[in-house]
Design an enzyme around this catalytic site. Structure first.
Site, mmCIF file in Angstrom:
data_model
loop_
_atom_site.group_PDB
_atom_site.id
_atom_site.type_symbol
_atom_site.label_atom_id
_atom_site.label_comp_id
_atom_site.label_asym_id
_atom_site.label_seq_id
_atom_site.Cartn_x
_atom_site.Cartn_y
_atom_site.Cartn_z
ATOM 1 N N HIS A 161 0.849 -1.102 -0.146
ATOM 2 C CA HIS A 161 -0.299 -0.550 0.075
ATOM 3 C C HIS A 161 1.204 0.818 -0.232
ATOM 4 O O HIS A 161 2.300 0.856 0.071
ATOM 5 C CB HIS A 161 -1.023 0.349 0.809
ATOM 6 C CG HIS A 161 -2.087 -1.083 1.236
ATOM 7 N ND1 HIS A 161 -3.117 -0.947 0.255
ATOM 8 C CD2 HIS A 161 -2.604 -2.165 2.390
ATOM 9 C CE1 HIS A 161 -3.997 -1.585 0.245
ATOM 10 N NE2 HIS A 161 -3.254 -2.532 1.349
ATOM 11 N N GLY A 162 0.026 2.116 -0.312
ATOM 12 C CA GLY A 162 1.433 2.891 -0.307
ATOM 13 C C GLY A 162 0.308 4.723 -0.563
ATOM 14 O O GLY A 162 -0.776 4.616 -0.513
ATOM 15 N N GLU A 188 9.720 8.267 -12.875
ATOM 16 C CA GLU A 188 10.426 8.951 -12.043
ATOM 17 C C GLU A 188 12.159 9.148 -11.738
ATOM 18 O O GLU A 188 12.317 7.835 -11.273
ATOM 19 C CB GLU A 188 9.620 9.567 -11.041
ATOM 20 C CG GLU A 188 8.285 9.429 -11.553
ATOM 21 C CD GLU A 188 6.836 9.258 -10.648
ATOM 22 O OE1 GLU A 188 7.743 9.926 -8.681
ATOM 23 O OE2 GLU A 188 5.737 10.003 -10.675
ATOM 24 N N CYS A 207 -0.335 2.223 -4.638
ATOM 25 C CA CYS A 207 -0.730 3.723 -4.054
ATOM 26 C C CYS A 207 0.278 4.232 -4.105
ATOM 27 O O CYS A 207 0.392 4.586 -3.719
ATOM 28 C CB CYS A 207 -2.102 3.558 -3.831
ATOM 29 S SG CYS A 207 -3.465 2.335 -4.568
ATOM 30 N N ARG A 208 -0.997 6.106 -4.933
ATOM 31 C CA ARG A 208 -0.223 7.016 -3.909
ATOM 32 C C ARG A 208 -0.843 8.489 -4.346
ATOM 33 O O ARG A 208 -0.614 9.457 -3.549
ATOM 34 C CB ARG A 208 1.048 8.076 -5.684
ATOM 35 C CG ARG A 208 1.974 6.066 -6.241
ATOM 36 C CD ARG A 208 2.582 7.044 -7.215
ATOM 37 N NE ARG A 208 4.127 7.818 -6.950
ATOM 38 C CZ ARG A 208 4.885 8.194 -7.876
ATOM 39 N NH1 ARG A 208 4.359 8.300 -8.971
ATOM 40 N NH2 ARG A 208 5.987 9.736 -7.528
#
Length: 257
Positions: A89-90, A243, A137-138
């Site tokens: 998860h993020g 990135e 996720c961000r």
């Protein structure tokens, strides 16, 4: 040369990869289907000649400790590159550890990854490609937006001022970039979610494995990354993002060599 060299034959080089996957959490939902991602990425990396160190269900401190141990491996001196794969998860700031409750507790900052493997702290990988893959996720925003057929206003022209700093080099001093030779591909753009099937695993990892299998023999790494991004053209809910890339040359994996 504009290509990262591979000095040693497959029989004697010691490529290593790190894979950290958090599936079970104390306060967050389980990441069902993530084990499929672990299996797929392990097979892919092993096929590319990497010994994969796999770790599951770590706190942010545990992830940091595992990265430090991995960065200190002596095998990196006789390797030509490494892969660093993170699945969890993020949030916008980084990756969730297993004790995470929200966006501020038990979070591994992405900066920690680059600091641990930069040219100051991991000299065994100095001048060698360090490939960072992040499945998380961000944020909570959707990755798509409805647009009209009308032409958008022209983007403003960017004016870039290039400044070449004076450098020092003699018999005693050789300065190098603090952070170079990284290539990072995130599963989604900042602030947006990533999608995962409980049965087949993450959409991003599925696409990534397919593009590497199809093109690792004839395309450099960043071209493969571009192909992964292009493969999401018909899946507007998510778009992988390159990135913090500081690759100075092209990196070919040369599978089988």
């Amino acid at each position: 040369s504009q290509v990262y060299p591979i000095h040693l034959p497959r029989e004697t080089r010691t490529r290593r990869a790190l894979l950290i996957c958090n599936i079970e959490f104390e306060h967050l939902s389980q990441r069902n289907g993530a084990e499929v991602d672990v299996e797929g990425m392990t097979k892919l990396l092993e096929g590319l000649g990497y010994v994969v160190d796999i770790h599951r269900n770590l706190t942010s401190e545990g992830m940091a400790a595992v990265m430090k141990d991995f960065a200190d491996h002596k095998e990196h001196w006789t390797s030509d590159s490494t892969f660093l794969v993170f699945m969890s998860h993020g949030v916008r700031a980084g990756l969730c550890g297993t004790k995470s409750r929200d966006e501020t507790t038990d979070i591994l900052s992405l900066d920690t990854i680059y600091e641990r493997f930069n040219n100051k702290h991991c000299q065994a990988l100095l001048g060698k490609p360090k490939v960072v893959i992040v499945q998380s996720c961000r944020g909570r925003k959707k990755g798509s937006v409805m647009v009209s057929d009308s032409a958008d206003p022209a983007m403003p022209t960017l004016s870039l001022a290039h400044r070449i700093p004076e450098g020092l080099e003699d018999d005693a001093i050789c300065e190098v970039h603090l952070e170079s030779d990284f290539a990072a591909l995130h599963s989604s753009t900042p602030d947006t979610v990533s999608w995962r099937s409980p049965i087949t695993g993450s959409v991003f990892i599925q696409h990534l494995i397919e593009e590497f299998r199809n093109h690792a023999s004839n395309s450099d790494l960043q071209e493969i990354f571009r192909k992964v991004q292009y493969s999401f053209g018909k899946f507007p809910l998510q778009l992988p993002s390159q990135e913090r890339t500081t690759m100075l040359k092209k990196f070919y994996l040369f599978p089988g060599l």
